[in-house]
Write an enzyme that holds these catalytic residues in place. Structure first.
Site, PDB file in Angstrom:
ATOM      1  N   GLY A  40       0.795  -1.259  -0.035  1.00 24.90           N
ATOM      2  CA  GLY A  40       0.048  -0.130  -0.008  1.00 24.90           C
ATOM      3  C   GLY A  40       0.815   1.253   0.128  1.00 24.90           C
ATOM      4  CD  GLN A  41      -1.551   6.192  -0.989  1.00 24.01           C
ATOM      5  OE1 GLN A  41      -2.739   6.041  -1.352  1.00 24.01           O
ATOM      6  NE2 GLN A  41      -0.927   7.388  -1.629  1.00 24.01           N
ATOM      7  CB  THR A  42       4.127   6.386   1.871  1.00 26.33           C
ATOM      8  OG1 THR A  42       5.435   5.823   1.379  1.00 26.33           O
ATOM      9  CG2 THR A  42       4.485   7.207   3.330  1.00 26.33           C
ATOM     10  N   GLY A  43       1.692   5.843   4.387  1.00 19.69           N
ATOM     11  CA  GLY A  43       0.422   6.406   5.126  1.00 19.69           C
ATOM     12  C   GLY A  43      -0.748   5.481   5.028  1.00 19.69           C
ATOM     13  CB  SER A  44      -1.678   2.703   2.982  1.00 23.60           C
ATOM     14  OG  SER A  44      -0.675   1.635   3.075  1.00 23.60           O
ATOM     15  N   GLY A  45      -1.384   2.762   6.306  1.00 28.72           N
ATOM     16  CA  GLY A  45      -1.640   1.824   7.587  1.00 28.72           C
ATOM     17  C   GLY A  45      -0.952   0.499   7.826  1.00 28.72           C
ATOM     18  CE  LYS A  46       3.224   0.031   3.007  1.00 33.36           C
ATOM     19  NZ  LYS A  46       2.790   1.256   3.079  1.00 33.36           N
ATOM     20  CB  SER A  47       4.295   0.941   9.945  1.00 31.72           C
ATOM     21  OG  SER A  47       5.063   0.861   9.144  1.00 31.72           O
ATOM     22  CD  GLU A 171       9.581  -1.057   2.688  1.00 36.22           C
ATOM     23  OE1 GLU A 171      10.189  -1.553   1.927  1.00 36.22           O
ATOM     24  OE2 GLU A 171       8.401  -0.167   2.131  1.00 36.22           O
TER      25      GLU A 171
END
Length: 285
Positions: A40-47, A171
């Site tokens: 998902g793009q940066t800021g999508s909530g992955k972390s 990552e």
């Protein structure tokens, strides 16, 4: 052991006027014995999502179920030890967390922290270092004398040494040269072969293709798709633009060829697959 997110919502500062909602109505299963990629793009909530896997964050509402362990908002910190023994987390640029005088001492830290006797911790550390291909000649060196790729592998060994069932990687290939990236992906494959459930975040779609069995796509704090790499990367181009994701290199080349009039039966995931399709097209001309 599969991992189930059930109606999970998460906000930083929940219950205050400064509450910041991050995850919204997450319902997803991470299957046992597979490698799952979170994209998902940066800021999508992955972390934020993966930090719920070992209790670094707890759901504001809903729950995360890992085998017989249930993570909810009211779970006390002292009750998280058993979860963290089962779920090993390797953060982005984990080499920044190295601290001990020698490689071996650094890798021994986690098992000692989980109650291993010193001799057992040393055996576990040596086993983990071999698992990630850190040669014995480096074990007595300072971790800060190593190359970036070597430091990354030592940091991973520190997580593996306590033998968690689930490995979570944020990552893992970030900042590595192509050789280091290739070695890292080989380690991920080896973890799966060893029976581990692996979850990793990546912005490199070709890495996802190389090692993932299952893909979860996040956008604006929600899960918008999940499936096999074939299912995900054969969605239409409008969808990819909506979720701000790139295709793998083979898919990008295939779309360029389609625009030039080539007829491809499906979107390839690998460059070798694309080459085969083009050779077949040429034979039928």
């Amino acid at each position: 052991m599969a991992i189930n997110f059930e109606q999970v919502n998460f906000s930083y500062g929940a219950g205050t006027t400064l509450a910041q909602p991050i995850l919204h109505d997450i319902n997803v299963t991470i299957p046992d014995g597979q490698v799952t990629a979170i994209i998902g793009q940066t800021g999508s909530g992955k972390s934020t999502f993966i930090q719920h896997l070992n209790g670094l964050l707890k759901p504001t509402t809903g729950r995360v179920v890992i085998d017989d362990f249930v993570l909810t908002s009211d779970l006390k910190e002292k009750n998280l030890t058993s979860l963290r023994a089962r779920v090993g987390m390797v953060f982005q640029f984990p080499e920044n967390q190295l601290f001990a005088n020698t490689v071996l001492e650094d890798v021994m830290y986690a098992p000692i922290n989980f109650g291993y006797a010193k001799a057992d911790a040393e055996f576990a550390a040596k086993t983990a270092l071999k698992q990630v291909n850190v040669s014995e000649e480096l074990w007595d060196k300072s971790p800060f004398e190593l190359s970036g790729g070597q430091m990354r592998r030592v940091a991973m060994a520190g997580t593996l040494a306590s033998n968690p069932d689930i490995i979570v990687l944020d990552e893992p290939a970030a900042g590595l040269d192509p050789k280091g990236q290739k070695e890292l992906l080989a380690i991920v494959r080896g973890l799966k072969e060893a029976g581990k459930l692996v979850v990793f975040i990546s912005h490199q779609m070709d890495h996802v293709i190389a090692v993932a069995d299952h893909v979860i796509v996040m956008h604006d704090g929600g899960v918008v798709a999940e499936g096999t790499p074939v299912e995900i990367f054969n969605k239409d181009l409008v969808w990819f633009k909506t979720v701000a994701l790139d295709l793998p290199k083979a898919g990008q080349f295939a779309e360029q060829l389609r625009q030039k009039g080539h007829i491809l039966r499906h979107r390839p995931l690998l460059l070798t697959e694309l080459a085969t399709m083009l050779n077949e097209e040429k034979r039928h001309e």
